[in-house]
Motif scaffolding. Structure first.
Motif, PDB file in Angstrom:
ATOM      1  N   CYS A  23       0.865  -1.074  -0.047  1.00 63.78           N
ATOM      2  CA  CYS A  23      -0.005   0.004  -0.108  1.00 63.78           C
ATOM      3  C   CYS A  23       0.844   1.313   0.112  1.00 63.78           C
ATOM      4  O   CYS A  23       1.777   1.340   0.749  1.00 63.78           O
ATOM      5  CB  CYS A  23      -0.938  -0.055   1.142  1.00 63.78           C
ATOM      6  SG  CYS A  23      -1.582   1.600   1.525  1.00 63.78           S
ATOM      7  N   CYS A  29      -9.049   4.164  -1.747  1.00 61.82           N
ATOM      8  CA  CYS A  29      -9.911   3.139  -1.178  1.00 61.82           C
ATOM      9  C   CYS A  29     -11.049   4.062  -0.521  1.00 61.82           C
ATOM     10  O   CYS A  29     -12.101   3.662  -0.522  1.00 61.82           O
ATOM     11  CB  CYS A  29      -9.400   2.254  -0.251  1.00 61.82           C
ATOM     12  SG  CYS A  29      -8.035   2.820   0.740  1.00 61.82           S
ATOM     13  N   CYS A  33     -15.288   4.088  -0.761  1.00 59.09           N
ATOM     14  CA  CYS A  33     -15.661   3.267   0.267  1.00 59.09           C
ATOM     15  C   CYS A  33     -17.243   3.469   0.601  1.00 59.09           C
ATOM     16  O   CYS A  33     -17.922   4.664   0.720  1.00 59.09           O
ATOM     17  CB  CYS A  33     -15.015   3.410   1.664  1.00 59.09           C
ATOM     18  SG  CYS A  33     -15.495   2.211   2.827  1.00 59.09           S
ATOM     19  N   GLN A  45      -7.302   2.505   4.599  1.00 59.01           N
ATOM     20  CA  GLN A  45      -5.666   2.228   4.907  1.00 59.01           C
ATOM     21  C   GLN A  45      -5.214   2.702   6.223  1.00 59.01           C
ATOM     22  O   GLN A  45      -4.225   2.151   6.384  1.00 59.01           O
ATOM     23  CB  GLN A  45      -5.019   3.574   3.874  1.00 59.01           C
ATOM     24  CG  GLN A  45      -3.643   3.711   3.705  1.00 59.01           C
ATOM     25  CD  GLN A  45      -3.152   5.023   3.847  1.00 59.01           C
ATOM     26  OE1 GLN A  45      -3.862   5.977   3.350  1.00 59.01           O
ATOM     27  NE2 GLN A  45      -2.219   5.194   4.276  1.00 59.01           N
ATOM     28  N   CYS A  72     -13.416  -1.041  -2.681  1.00 57.55           N
ATOM     29  CA  CYS A  72     -11.869  -0.472  -2.532  1.00 57.55           C
ATOM     30  C   CYS A  72     -10.931  -1.319  -3.316  1.00 57.55           C
ATOM     31  O   CYS A  72     -10.043  -0.930  -3.770  1.00 57.55           O
ATOM     32  CB  CYS A  72     -11.592  -0.705  -0.995  1.00 57.55           C
ATOM     33  SG  CYS A  72     -12.081  -1.861  -0.140  1.00 57.55           S
ATOM     34  N   VAL A  73     -11.276  -2.769  -3.276  1.00 55.65           N
ATOM     35  CA  VAL A  73     -10.190  -3.436  -4.019  1.00 55.65           C
ATOM     36  C   VAL A  73     -10.274  -3.294  -5.289  1.00 55.65           C
ATOM     37  O   VAL A  73      -9.334  -3.444  -6.102  1.00 55.65           O
ATOM     38  CB  VAL A  73     -10.766  -5.114  -3.793  1.00 55.65           C
ATOM     39  CG1 VAL A  73      -9.555  -6.147  -4.555  1.00 55.65           C
ATOM     40  CG2 VAL A  73     -10.889  -5.372  -2.589  1.00 55.65           C
ATOM     41  N   SER A  75     -10.810  -0.508  -6.926  1.00 60.10           N
ATOM     42  CA  SER A  75     -10.395   0.823  -7.362  1.00 60.10           C
ATOM     43  C   SER A  75      -8.939   0.901  -7.111  1.00 60.10           C
ATOM     44  O   SER A  75      -8.095   1.841  -7.471  1.00 60.10           O
ATOM     45  CB  SER A  75     -11.068   1.818  -6.924  1.00 60.10           C
ATOM     46  OG  SER A  75     -11.358   1.750  -5.660  1.00 60.10           O
ATOM     47  N   CYS A  76      -8.530  -0.250  -6.113  1.00 63.42           N
ATOM     48  CA  CYS A  76      -7.064   0.155  -5.553  1.00 63.42           C
ATOM     49  C   CYS A  76      -5.978  -0.106  -6.729  1.00 63.42           C
ATOM     50  O   CYS A  76      -6.265  -1.172  -7.448  1.00 63.42           O
ATOM     51  CB  CYS A  76      -6.874  -1.036  -4.322  1.00 63.42           C
ATOM     52  SG  CYS A  76      -5.073  -1.040  -3.793  1.00 63.42           S
TER      53      CYS A  76
END
Lengths: 152, 584
Positions: A23, A29, A33, A45, A72-73, A75-76
């Motif tokens: 990260c 994220c 969210c 985070q 979040c996953v 767009s991470c």
């Protein structure tokens, strides 16, 4: 001691520590969210950072409310699986009486078996005077035999 | 010798320039209909490119083929036989790859969400009017780069965005917000950053992917200072990743050189591919800015022309950085990568790398390492080292604009948006190391001059600087800089012209002295004996003296002299003069 606690969480997620420590703190994220839709002001985070700083955030609002929507996953940039961390923390934490009862019911019966749950939390219900709602509950409760007896 | 340069961007032109200076024949093959590449798409750089190209345009040994593509290549007797797509066949001895970079288009694209090149054409000086609703705009950096799919940093976007903001502010005064992760700036750009911050441009160390577009603008959600904000902007500029040109893959198949996993050329030795006679420069090596493209272009052109480097004499002047010793005792270490003063910010790039390498060493020894960053600069391939450090378990804490950090009695405290307190045994501050460079001359300023200066390694007329002294950065660049300096010295060797003062005409008025940009002119007294009726008195009337080492050859003194006492050859370069003679 600290290290084992942290490693235990990563072990439970089924991923390596590297997959999370990559990260870079961009806060993308947080911008997508779902919890921020309902005004919780959380930054997923933070969860990672506090784990790496050696503190397990058992009562962080993400741990309480996360819906595992995986936004979040998606767009991470590094596809860090935050919901997996949340799941691992939840699994590790003892939780309150209801959570524990629910979990053990699943473990024993394979489902939420209401009579079992009812007797487990009976002391709590007695103490707080909830028993006066009993007649109304019974209508919704399914007092059947335990499933493993029926299977036989 | 004949040299084919594939790609007519800035790096291709620079390597052609050096090869022409050697006296070789050069063929530039450009896929697009016009030369210029990515640089000529930037409105404010277009003229700069043209003036740069102008110097070699009329050279008889140069041939420019536009709209052509190399279809296949055959090797015979050490020659490359290139088949172009219109059936033309070109025979060359050496090939220089200058395919350059392409900007990836964003996945979320609309009328209000622009890529930075689209925004560039919006604020182009040639457009008479700006759109009426250019009131509130936002830039989102690192869009598509530094991710799992493409882990490199594009290295130029931060600088480019800063310039775009400057160009915007020259025309109008919108409210500007920049969302960034790290500001990867170099040299003088930190001063520009400060100037922009002072003129109310908002910089937020956060990023967002939540954008909703409608008719009037774009709604962006972002998380900053522990809170979520929702803001509407008229225009949103996504600053996209720069990736290698896909044409490079095609070329690697027909020439047989290998690419690395990111799609760039794999260097066998500096600027050379693993196929003999094929060289690479500019954006085919890694994402780099215009100045570095010129630098690698010069260097590749020099190597392709058979340059061997300067033998004899010491070329590389290096002052080594201070030794970085680590204490053996202690379990936890904290590095603080952040300085407040703008001059020291120039060393971010160097210390980011040094600190992360130290941190990696400590992690190997099973120590706990924290790196607190105010900003970090890891351009292009350095980003991989940063990524490795994160994977190995170095804990990075990124400070936002309003967060403060304080150290006392072996503990590190962060206040502001997030509250953190860590016990550490050793603290390593960037400030302490920057003190060493306080009195140290580096060419850092000119690494990223806003004015285009076509001499990436030149210090003054006699000195060319490479390595640590030029600009403290990764060791990879030292050899490239060395060959570029060789090429630049060669380019300058004949073009060097110093104006001449005619003693009889000079009245010593000092006009030229005042006009000189480089302070190269001084008025000195001359002793002249006159014979007056048998007496021999001496006069001390002044005369202009030009110091050839300081003179930059601009010719201003010659044009300003009222009595035409300064002679200066205004023809441009040696190749021009040569061609003029041949035409006659």
């Amino acid at each position: 001691m600290l290290k084992t606690e942290r490693d235990e969480i990563f072990e439970k997620t089924g991923q390596r520590r590297e997959d999370f420590s990559v990260c870079m703190g961009c806060k993308i994220c947080a911008s997508v969210c779902t919890l921020n839709d309902i005004g919780k002001n959380v930054n997923p985070q933070d969860l990672l950072l506090s784990i790496f700083l050696g503190h397990i955030p058992n009562d962080h609002s993400i741990v309480t409310y996360c819906t595992s929507c995986y936004r979040c996953v998606e767009s991470c940039p590094w596809r860090i699986k935050i919901p997996e961390i949340v799941r691992a923390i939840r699994e590790r934490s003892k939780g309150d009486l209801f959570t524990r009862t629910f979990k053990s019911s699943i473990a024993i019966f394979g489902r939420a078996y209401e009579p079992y749950i009812f007797f487990r939390i009976l002391p709590f219900l007695l103490k707080k005077g909830y028993l006066r709602y009993l007649p109304r509950w019974i209508r919704y409760m399914n007092f059947s035999f335990p499933p493993f007896l029926l299977r036989r | 010798m004949r040299i084919a340069v594939l790609g007519g961007g800035i790096s291709g032109i620079s390597s052609a320039k050096v090869a022409l200076r050697f006296g070789h024949e050069v063929i530039i093959i450009e896929k697009e209909g016009k030369i210029g590449g990515l640089m000529a798409r930037i409105a404010n750089c277009r003229v700069g490119f043209q003036t740069f190209f102008e110097e070699i345009r009329n050279s008889p040994k140069l041939k420019v083929l536009t709209g052509k593509r190399v279809l296949s290549c055959e090797r015979r007797n050490g020659l490359f036989l290139l088949d172009l797509d219109d059936g033309e066949r070109v025979e060359v001895d050496r090939v220089v790859l200058a395919t350059g970079l392409i900007s990836c288009e964003p996945d979320t694209k609309g009328r209000r969400i622009l890529s930075s090149l689209e925004y560039d054409s919006l604020i182009d000086q040639r457009n008479e009017a700006l759109p009426n609703d250019l009131k509130k705009i936002a830039f989102i950096l690192c869009h598509g780069s530094r991710s799992r799919d493409y882990p490199l940093c594009s290295s130029v976007c931060c600088s480019y965005t800063l310039r775009q903001i400057k160009w915007t502010l020259l025309r109008t005064h919108p409210e500007i917000t920049v969302f960034y992760n790290d500001l990867r700036l170099f040299g003088q750009e930190f001063f520009l950053l400060k100037a922009l911050k002072d003129s109310n441009v908002r910089f937020l160390r956060t990023n967002s992917k939540s954008m909703e577009e409608d008719e009037e603008g774009v709604k962006v959600r972002y998380f900053s200072g522990g809170k979520l904000f929702e803001e509407k902007f008229n225009y949103l500029v996504t600053v996209n990743a720069l990736r290698p040109n896909p044409e490079l893959g095609h070329l690697s198949r027909i020439f047989g050189f290998s690419l690395n996993e990111h799609g760039f050329v794999k260097e066998a030795s500096p600027l050379q591919t693993d196929v003999d006679g094929v060289f690479a420069c500019g954006g085919s090596l890694e994402p780099m800015n215009i100045k570095d493209s010129i630098l690698t272009g010069f260097a590749a052109g020099y190597l392709a022309s058979g340059g061997k480097g300067i033998t004899g004499g010491k070329m590389v002047f290096r002052k080594d950085p201070p030794g970085f010793d680590l204490p053996d005792s202690g379990e936890s270490f904290a590095f603080y990568l952040g300085v407040d003063d703008t001059y020291s910010s120039m060393f971010y790039e160097y210390f980011s790398l040094v600190f992360v390498e130290l941190a990696l060493k400590l992690v190997e020894r099973k120590k706990q390492v924290y790196v607190v960053t105010r900003n970090s600069v890891f351009p292009s391939y350095e980003e991989l080292i940063y990524e490795k450090a994160r994977r190995e378990g170095v804990v990075f804490i990124h400070l936002e604009e309003d967060e403060r950090v304080s150290f006392d009695k072996g503990s590190l405290r962060i206040e502001g948006g997030k509250k953190i307190e860590i016990k550490v045994d050793h603290l390593i501050l960037m400030e302490d190391f920057c003190r060493y460079f306080r009195e140290f001359e580096v060419l850092g300023f000119s690494r990223s001059e806003p004015q285009l200066r076509w001499s990436p390694t030149k210090w003054d007329r006699n000195r060319y600087h490479v390595g640590f002294l030029r600009y403290p950065r990764s060791r990879r660049w030292e050899t490239r800089e060395y060959y570029a300096a060789c090429a630049e010295a060669l380019l300058d060797s004949e073009a060097r012209k110093v104006p001449e003062v005619l003693e009889e005409s000079c009245s010593g008025c000092g006009f030229c002295k005042n006009a000189c940009l480089a302070n190269a002119i001084e008025t000195k007294r001359r002793d002249r004996t006159l014979s007056l009726f048998g007496l021999h008195p001496t006069t001390f009337d002044p005369i202009a003296k030009i110091d050839p080492n300081l003179c930059i050859g601009c010719g201003l003194c010659a044009s300003i002299c009222p009595s035409h006492a300064i002679k200066f050859d205004f023809t441009r370069t040696s190749t021009d003069r040569q061609s003029a003679q041949e035409n006659r």
